[in-house]
Design a protein around this motif. Structure first.
Motif, short mmCIF file in Angstrom:
data_model
loop_
_atom_site.label_atom_id
_atom_site.label_comp_id
_atom_site.label_asym_id
_atom_site.label_seq_id
_atom_site.Cartn_x
_atom_site.Cartn_y
_atom_site.Cartn_z
N PHE A 142 0.87 -1.16 0.00
CA PHE A 142 0.00 0.00 0.00
C PHE A 142 0.91 1.21 0.00
CE2 PHE A 142 -3.25 -2.75 2.22
CZ PHE A 142 -4.17 -2.70 1.21
N GLY A 143 0.98 1.93 -1.14
CA GLY A 143 1.89 3.06 -1.21
C GLY A 143 1.64 4.10 -0.13
N GLN A 144 0.39 4.13 0.36
CA GLN A 144 0.05 5.19 1.31
C GLN A 144 0.23 4.82 2.76
OE1 GLN A 144 -3.02 7.77 0.18
NE2 GLN A 144 -3.75 6.42 -1.42
N ARG A 145 0.44 3.52 3.04
CA ARG A 145 0.71 3.18 4.43
C ARG A 145 1.73 2.06 4.49
NH1 ARG A 145 -4.99 1.23 4.66
NH2 ARG A 145 -5.47 3.09 5.82
N THR A 146 2.48 2.06 5.60
CA THR A 146 3.59 1.12 5.67
C THR A 146 3.16 -0.25 6.15
OG1 THR A 146 5.78 0.74 6.55
CG2 THR A 146 4.24 1.88 7.99
N GLN A 147 3.89 -1.25 5.74
CA GLN A 147 3.67 -2.63 6.17
C GLN A 147 4.66 -3.02 7.26
OE1 GLN A 147 1.30 -4.46 4.21
NE2 GLN A 147 1.07 -2.35 3.62
N LEU A 148 5.56 -2.10 7.55
CA LEU A 148 6.64 -2.43 8.48
C LEU A 148 6.26 -2.00 9.88
CD1 LEU A 148 9.47 -1.10 6.19
CD2 LEU A 148 9.09 -3.48 6.74
N TRP A 149 6.78 -2.72 10.86
CA TRP A 149 6.53 -2.31 12.23
C TRP A 149 7.34 -1.06 12.52
CZ3 TRP A 149 6.46 -7.66 11.24
CH2 TRP A 149 5.23 -8.27 11.53
N TRP A 150 6.65 -0.05 13.04
CA TRP A 150 7.22 1.28 13.20
C TRP A 150 8.42 1.34 14.11
CZ3 TRP A 150 6.44 5.78 10.81
CH2 TRP A 150 5.30 5.87 10.00
N ASP A 151 8.35 0.60 15.22
CA ASP A 151 9.29 0.90 16.30
C ASP A 151 10.63 0.19 16.21
OD1 ASP A 151 7.61 -1.23 16.69
OD2 ASP A 151 6.74 -0.46 18.53
N ILE A 152 10.95 -0.41 15.04
CA ILE A 152 12.25 -1.07 14.93
C ILE A 152 12.98 -0.64 13.65
CG2 ILE A 152 11.87 -3.12 16.32
CD1 ILE A 152 10.79 -4.53 13.91
N ALA A 153 14.26 -1.01 13.58
CA ALA A 153 15.04 -0.69 12.39
C ALA A 153 14.59 -1.58 11.24
CB ALA A 153 16.52 -0.89 12.65
N VAL A 154 14.83 -1.10 10.02
CA VAL A 154 14.36 -1.81 8.84
C VAL A 154 14.85 -3.27 8.81
CG1 VAL A 154 14.48 -1.86 6.32
CG2 VAL A 154 14.26 0.31 7.51
N ILE A 155 16.14 -3.47 9.12
CA ILE A 155 16.68 -4.83 9.03
C ILE A 155 16.03 -5.76 10.05
CG2 ILE A 155 18.68 -4.30 10.52
CD1 ILE A 155 18.77 -6.70 7.53
N GLU A 156 15.69 -5.20 11.22
CA GLU A 156 15.00 -6.02 12.23
C GLU A 156 13.63 -6.43 11.74
OE1 GLU A 156 15.15 -4.86 16.51
OE2 GLU A 156 16.39 -3.25 15.69
N ALA A 157 12.94 -5.48 11.09
CA ALA A 157 11.62 -5.79 10.54
C ALA A 157 11.76 -6.88 9.47
CB ALA A 157 10.99 -4.55 9.95
#
Lengths: 273, 333
Positions: free
Chosen positions: B103-118
């Protein structure tokens, strides 16, 4: 064996959610000390209150000042847990519903209920290891603290109590799916939980008609029963039956949450975006 | 059976009609009037394995509702949907294992961690092996340039960075079905074209089935052999937009710049072709419009070269935008 391995792998994944919340809680230093001070002050006020009430060796319904010194400290620490569960489950769910994070979580092959539970458990671990330990150490050195009468049943009972409130908090969180703004429901339940679970005063001190009503409700199983085990007020048989009732409540509430979540998601209406 | 089957799909919402003003707000407390909104109205389509389907329509047409039903978030009011043999809203957890959603308008990643952790968390959730994971990361870094972003917390990413990470995250497990809901929204030209290339490459090499929702029709033009156009909950077009362009938009324009002053009547005399339409652009330039099925552009240009003294000639093709606009206005095709 294969089943167990699979279960273990899934379990490990969910503990990652706990870890994330734990680390997240660690990163707010000012908040940490502010809340610590607030809760410590409440314990101290309660202590002086009971000191005045139970002066000169008086007792109320079998509680001595020594009992109450321990009671207010453990109850004070338990309020960290209640707060964590209200915030980390009910309010979190409401926030996720409104921010759209719920959608993101529904798109992952994980159980939303377990994801929410395990996140909250991470928060509880933080509360106990840092805030709880600090408060109890200060209390033990300053006023004194009686250790639990039988630690293992107490810890078991405490865990079941946490699970019961987690179940309730999840159900409260689900109300946001139906009434959009559930801030009122949330506030009302947190306040009544503190009163009815026995974190303010021991439940025996309530009027007897109220005590008999509370026997049929899950609330006293959250804190009052674990605390009775801590203070050694329950015999072996009573302890076993109390733990059994706790397990029944904990599973009933979580299973109810499981099915209600399913039906609630079916009703989900998110327009636009 | 097609990979994605949608039969008589309907979704209606009950929304409560708010009365305005203080008095209205007071009345709302006691009496509420509801109205039904038909977001998706009895639509049918199917998508074959390996297809990239463009899914377009004006705002509020029912695109996102369809996508949300196909991804298992929403339950339809009526109708049947199967993706990969599963019913999305009934077998949600199983279903989402097989799909990737951006979804270009909302993220699929968990906010509170670094990208690699997600990413590693997603790796474990989707049970991707460590070697596959490393390979995927390398590939994503090459195409999307996410290498330098891996150690930044998700909440600190800029929009473009976040979308790139999101795309990587949702394709980490090589899902056979991918839903892209405005994946290139707000991205710069370079990143956009990288992402398009990547999508095309993934479709070609892995046979990934994709549904692409976008307002950027150049994405559709570049990627999709087949498109659906939905408006007010109904499908009004199902087919190849390129073909539709050829069939629908028959008008072509030739822009001619001259050395001498434009004299339309004189030019009409000189060219001697019927059914041409002349428009004066300025003193030294004019536009000739014609129907491409009736007159060939070559003939016109030939005549122009013979009789006029042009400084420059430009042929204007209709854009896909004009075609889609025309379809929207006609409402059915």
């Amino acid at each position: 064996m294969a089943h167990f391995r699979k279960f273990w792998i899934r379990f490990r994944i969910y503990t990652r959610f706990s870890k994330i919340r734990f680390i997240d809680r660690l990163s707010y230093r000012a908040h940490f000390f502010l809340v610590l001070t607030e809760y410590l002050l409440i314990i101290i006020v309660n202590y002086f209150l009971w000191k005045a009430i139970l002066a000169d060796g008086r007792t109320i319904r079998g509680y001595t000042l020594e009992d109450m010194v321990t009671y207010v400290a453990i109850a004070g620490v338990f309020r960290f847990i209640i707060n964590e569960l209200s915030g980390g489950i009910s309010r979190e769910m409401s926030g996720q519903y409104h921010s759209g994070e719920l959608i993101m979580n529904l798109l992952k092959p994980v159980s939303y209920q377990l994801y929410i539970y395990f996140r909250a458990f991470g928060g509880i671990l933080f509360q106990l290891l840092f805030r709880g330990a600090t408060v109890l150490t200060i209390w033990a050195l300053w006023v004194g603290l009686t250790p639990p009468d039988s630690p293992v049943p107490f810890i078991m009972s405490l865990i079941f109590g946490v699970l019961i409130y987690a179940g309730i908090a999840f159900l409260v969180g689900l109300t946001t799916f139906h009434i959009e703004n559930n801030a009122g429901v949330l506030f009302a339940t947190t306040a009544s939980i503190e009163l009815l679970s026995g974190t303010l005063i021991p439940l025996v001190m309530f009027p007897s008609w109220m005590v008999s009503i509370l026997d049929y409700l899950p609330f006293k199983m959250i804190f009052y029963i674990p605390m009775q085990i801590y203070l050694g007020r329950l015999g072996v048989e009573e302890t076993v039956s109390a733990l059994t009732v706790q397990v029944i409540w904990a599973s009933t509430l979580s299973i109810a949450g499981f099915f209600l979540f399913k039906t609630s998601v079916r009703k989900l209406t998110i327009q636009g975006g | 059976m097609a990979l994605i089957e949608v039969q008589n799909l309907t979704k209606s919402y009950k929304t409560f009609k708010r009365k305005e003003g203080l008095k209205g707000a007071f009345i709302n407390l006691f009496r509420r009037e509801y109205e039904f909104v038909q977001a998706v109205d009895n639509i049918n389509f199917h998508v074959e394995q390996g297809e990239i389907l463009g899914y377009i329509g004006p705002n509020g047409a029912g695109k996102s509702t369809t996508i949300k039903i196909l991804t298992g978030i929403l339950t339809p009011t009526d109708g049947k949907v199967t993706v990969n043999g599963l019913v999305p809203y009934k077998q949600r957890q199983q279903h989402v294992k097989n799909i990737g959603v951006v979804f270009g308008q909302r993220t699929q990643l968990w906010w509170d961690i670094a990208v690699i952790e997600a990413f590693t968390l997603l790796r474990d959730i989707y049970e991707v092996s460590k070697t596959d994971f490393q390979e995927q990361l390398k590939k994503f870094d090459e195409v999307l340039g996410i290498g330098p972003l891996l150690h930044i917390p998700v909440r600190k990413l800029s929009l473009g960075q976040r979308v790139r990470c999101d795309i990587a995250a949702s394709l980490l497990h090589n899902p056979p079905v991918v839903f892209l809901d405005e994946p290139t929204i707000g991205l710069d030209v370079a990143v956009k074209s990288n992402i398009r290339e990547f999508i095309k490459e993934m479709n070609a090499s892995l046979g990934t089935t994709m549904i692409l929702t976008t307002h950027d029709l150049s994405d559709i033009e570049y990627l999709c052999q087949r498109s659906l156009i939905i408006d007010q909950g109904k499908i009004i077009f199902d087919g190849d937009l390129q073909k539709a362009k050829d069939e629908l938009a028959r008008e072509r324009k030739i822009q001619v710049d001259l050395y001498e002053r434009v004299d339309i009547d004189g030019i009409r005399e000189q060219l001697k072709i019927a059914k041409l339409e002349f428009t004066r652009r300025n003193d030294y330039s004019l536009t000739i419009s014609f129907d491409k099925d009736e007159i060939s552009a070559i003939d016109i240009i030939q005549k122009i070269l013979d009789h006029l003294h042009p400084r420059d000639i430009k042929i204007e093709e209709p854009t896909i935008e004009t075609v889609v606009k025309e379809i929207y206005q006609k409402k059915s095709f």
